[in-house]
Design an enzyme around this catalytic site. Structure first.
Site, PDB file in Angstrom:
ATOM      1  N   ASP A 281       0.621  -0.824  -0.066  1.00  0.00           N
ATOM      2  CA  ASP A 281      -0.067   0.381  -0.347  1.00  0.00           C
ATOM      3  C   ASP A 281       1.059   0.922   0.270  1.00  0.00           C
ATOM      4  OD1 ASP A 281      -2.152   2.164   0.582  1.00  0.00           O
ATOM      5  OD2 ASP A 281      -2.942   0.480   1.301  1.00  0.00           O
TER       6      ASP A 281
ATOM      7  N   ASP B  23      -2.561   3.580   6.501  1.00  0.00           N
ATOM      8  CA  ASP B  23      -3.865   3.125   7.155  1.00  0.00           C
ATOM      9  C   ASP B  23      -3.844   2.535   8.108  1.00  0.00           C
ATOM     10  OD1 ASP B  23      -4.824   3.218   4.553  1.00  0.00           O
ATOM     11  OD2 ASP B  23      -4.694   0.841   4.100  1.00  0.00           O
TER      12      ASP B  23
ATOM     13  N   HIS C 258     -11.563   3.824   5.341  1.00  0.00           N
ATOM     14  CA  HIS C 258     -10.794   3.108   4.185  1.00  0.00           C
ATOM     15  C   HIS C 258      -9.151   3.381   5.071  1.00  0.00           C
ATOM     16  CE1 HIS C 258      -9.660   5.553   0.801  1.00  0.00           C
ATOM     17  NE2 HIS C 258      -9.894   6.337   2.129  1.00  0.00           N
TER      18      HIS C 258
END
Length: 309
Positions: free
Chosen positions: A126, A130, A143
């Site tokens: 990613d 997050d 998200h």
């Protein structure tokens, strides 16, 4: 590789952010040929169709700026239950859907790992970490919170009680290149393994991944891989609402998936943040299908064995 039972689970989560379109992701993967690609590699493929969120209400003490918290809580419950069941039957592949689906997929497979007395590990591919909580997220987009949730951080009022949090040292993030200041400060105080694109440019992507996979193998761990479209450079994968230039190349991404395949460690997989509305004639969906095929045994280049006298 040994044939596996691949269980496709559509998770059209579109509540984790305010830009819509990820709900079309599961069907885009199907149209792009994911079931056929896995079958051609010798695996048994079962498609469970698309899940729906459990009907729930969000508690009043969650921050008011959160986007669709009740729906995301419902998705977390629904996905976690299915994840715990499916990982006992094969390798579940969660077809997203935005990255909020991982609140459920990771917590669900972690429950199964705990029942098997095995540690759960997570490889997070990613551009973002997050690691926000509902309180620290300025955008209110959930998200951006899965890793904070699955490691047991506070603030997730109303979400399913986390029975088996993931130890921070059991998480590796590859491909970081967009982390805001508050999130960076929190992340730097954790034991999460994190490797940004500067490090990957300098040392290559194989070195940190190899070290992490060796760590998982030594612990006899179960490995959940979460592949976000924005791990890839947007020049090759434009169909994502959070494009960040400078991502992984197609060969770096295939190398990662091939190394995961070679390790034999992956027990579950997320494919997240595909927004077909933003795609160019299905190009990103096809790239993600090709990467998944690499994780399950397809080779981009032949690797002949050479004997030396």
């Amino acid at each position: 590789m040994t044939p596996k039972t691949c269980i496709l689970i559509g998770a059209p989560v579109d509540s984790g952010k305010d830009r819509q379109g990820c709900l079309m992701g599961p069907d885009a993967y199907r149209v792009a040929g994911l079931p056929a690609a896995l079958t051609e590699l010798g695996h048994t493929t079962r498609d469970l169709g698309n899940l729906t969120p459990d009907p729930v209400s969000a508690p009043d003490d969650l921050p008011a700026h959160l986007h669709a918290p009740a729906q995301t809580i419902g998705w977390t419950q629904s996905i976690a239950k299915q994840a715990e069941i499916s990982v006992s039957q094969g390798v579940p592949i969660f077809l997203g859907g935005d990255h909020a689906l991982s609140l459920g997929s990771v917590s669900g497979v972690a429950n199964h790992a705990a029942a098997q007395a095995r540690p759960q590990f997570v490889l997070w591919l990613d551009a973002h970490s997050d690691f926000h909580t509902p309180q620290s997220s300025a955008s209110g987009n959930l998200h951006g919170t899965p890793l904070a949730y699955v490691t047991g951080n506070n603030g997730f009022t109303g979400f399913p009680k986390l029975s088996n949090p993931i130890p921070e040292e059991n998480i590796c993030i590859l491909g970081l290149r967009s982390v805001d200041g508050p999130e960076r400060d929190i992340l730097q105080r954790t034991r999460i393994r994190r490797h940004d694109m500067r490090e990957i440019d300098e040392t290559g992507i194989a070195k940190p991944l190899s070290a992490f996979l060796a760590h998982v193998a030594r612990a006899n761990g179960m490995l959940h891989v979460s592949l976000d479209v924005d791990f890839l450079d947007p020049a090759i994968a434009p169909a994502v609402g959070t494009t960040v230039p400078g991502g992984a190349t197609i060969r770096e991404a295939h190398l990662v998936m091939e190394m995961i395949c070679d390790s034999g460690l992956m027990t579950s997989l997320d494919l997240v943040e595909l927004n077909p509305f933003l795609d160019d004639r299905g190009r990103t969906a096809q790239v993600m299908v090709d990467l998944t095929a690499s994780a399950f045994g397809r080779r981009v280049f032949d690797r002949p064995t050479q004997a030396f006298a």
